[in-house]
Scaffold this active site. Sequence first.
Site, PDB file in Angstrom:
ATOM      1  N   GLU A   1      -0.236  11.882   9.226  1.00 32.05           N
ATOM      2  CA  GLU A   1       0.297  10.891   8.283  1.00 32.05           C
ATOM      3  C   GLU A   1      -0.500   9.614   8.497  1.00 32.05           C
ATOM      4  O   GLU A   1      -0.245   8.866   9.445  1.00 32.05           O
ATOM      5  CB  GLU A   1       1.791  10.666   8.552  1.00 32.05           C
ATOM      6  CG  GLU A   1       2.647  11.905   8.349  1.00 32.05           C
ATOM      7  CD  GLU A   1       2.916  12.208   6.877  1.00 32.05           C
ATOM      8  OE1 GLU A   1       2.767  11.294   6.042  1.00 32.05           O
ATOM      9  OE2 GLU A   1       3.257  13.361   6.570  1.00 32.05           O
TER      10      GLU A   1
ATOM     11  N   CYS B   1       2.257   1.381   5.582  1.00 36.77           N
ATOM     12  CA  CYS B   1       1.164   2.301   5.208  1.00 36.77           C
ATOM     13  C   CYS B   1       1.042   2.469   3.704  1.00 36.77           C
ATOM     14  O   CYS B   1      -0.050   2.666   3.192  1.00 36.77           O
ATOM     15  CB  CYS B   1       1.369   3.657   5.875  1.00 36.77           C
ATOM     16  SG  CYS B   1       2.968   4.375   5.498  1.00 36.77           S
TER      17      CYS B   1
END
Length: 483
Positions: free
Chosen positions: A214, A248
């Site tokens: 991720e 993110c």
Amino acid sequence: MNTTPLDDIAPLVAAARRAFDEGRTRPMAWRVATLERLRDLLSEREERLLDALAADFGKPRPEAWLTEIGFTISDINHTLANLPGWMKPEKVPTPVAFKPGSSEIVREPVGVVAVIAPWNYPVQLLLLPMVAAIAAGNAVVAKPSELAPATSDELTSLIQELGDAAVAVVEGGVAETTELLAERFDHIIYTGNSRVARIVMRAAAEHLTPVTLELGGKSPAIVSRHANVAVAAKRIAWGKFVNAGQTCIAPDYVLVEKSVHDQLVAGIGDAIREFYGDDPQQSADFARIVNEPHFHRIEKLLHCGTVAHGGVTDADTRYIAPTVLTGITADDPVMDEEIFGPVLPVIAVDNLDEAVRFVQAGSAKGDKPLALYSFSEHDADNETVVNGTTSGGVCVNGTLMHISNPHLPFGGVGESGMGAYHGKFGFDTFSHKRAVHSRSTKLDPALMYPPYTAKKVKVLRKGMVMPDPRDLAAKARNVFRHK
Ligand code: NAD
């Protein structure tokens, strides 16, 4: 921050594996009880966790509750509500040639899962993968980020409070993670940057361990001249400046059609004032930069283009004001890598095709974004943007919200990662999909067995291959014609 002695790491992993091998983690009862206990501990320790998050980088308490604690509790509740259904073997058809028999897919735990988390949402990004791995019946070894040290201590204490060797925690930095990665796992999920992701993947390759990565990257927000510009400005400002841009999936930069550029930039300025007041440094709702190296890295980017809003910094408190930069081109340093701070470059484009080409140029280098945001009231505009690009996820006329829907997978593509989790997708990520075909012994046609006579081969060739759909369609047409 405490660190786990290096010599303790292999025994911790071994104990987790023993718990798995003994079959302790497989029953639904263990999964449910562990998730419920985890949820209760999160609620009981809410204040301590919020204090730790504030100490690490001034994470505003309401924001921290919403994005870290509330988000995780919600995910646990969603998992608990759906777990019995997810665990049920999935019946699938058995073609005529393979009857009498039945077929199903059984989702079984993979074994011991390592969860390596980053600092920016340190609670959510450690616990959510753990929830999915536990729900799937695995033992887990978790590693919180050392860059949020107070939160790391709190998370470690919370996990240890479970008092279960099947849910272990290793605390520390590079040395401890390196030691951990030398162990054999059955799945590793790593959240963080793409440099370390390569280290993780190399270590995993030694044991042929599957990985879920991720990662991050430059996520664009594209604003059409047909957008509701006032709403777009607000939603972009919120998505960017939450957690001081250390998200993110934050919109990293904006591509806006020229005719609405000024209106959008003014609107983002209004939103900043509305959210954080005239002096955001005084606002209790705006976070700080996590550490000095990141502060100095982001501060340097303020020299690009023209500061339209913000630009103020304070090294002592690692404060960087919510900042908007205009007059930016693709060659400016601020466009080199993920900003991961409260600095928003805005680039004017002639049209949406140019915006799409801009994103494609990054993707061509492998830099496919984690998130992409398209703002327009015209469906055709949003289709142009979405169909012309790729990204881990998309939110149309919004930012960040797509990751809150547990029915959507969360994961990247290319440099922004591989694999996905959240809700059922997490359960599936940490499950092995075992193919189970059960046959009846009542009939035992000799067709499959040698000797392969010409007659048998003829029947096999006809019966074992799935028919061409065109033949089936023709047959159906014939039947229809003769009726
Ligand atoms: P970080 O520095 O906290 O590192 C993450 C983890 O990697 C930590 O647990 C750390 O101990 C470990 N680590 C660091 N160096 C290592 C090494 N040499 N060997 C082994 N392990 C090592 O976090 P970060 O990487 O700064 O996180 C920020 C990045 O993460 C950004 O790029 C962001 O976009 C991305 N991110 C992605 C997601 C997502 O869900 N896709 C979420 C948050 C952050």
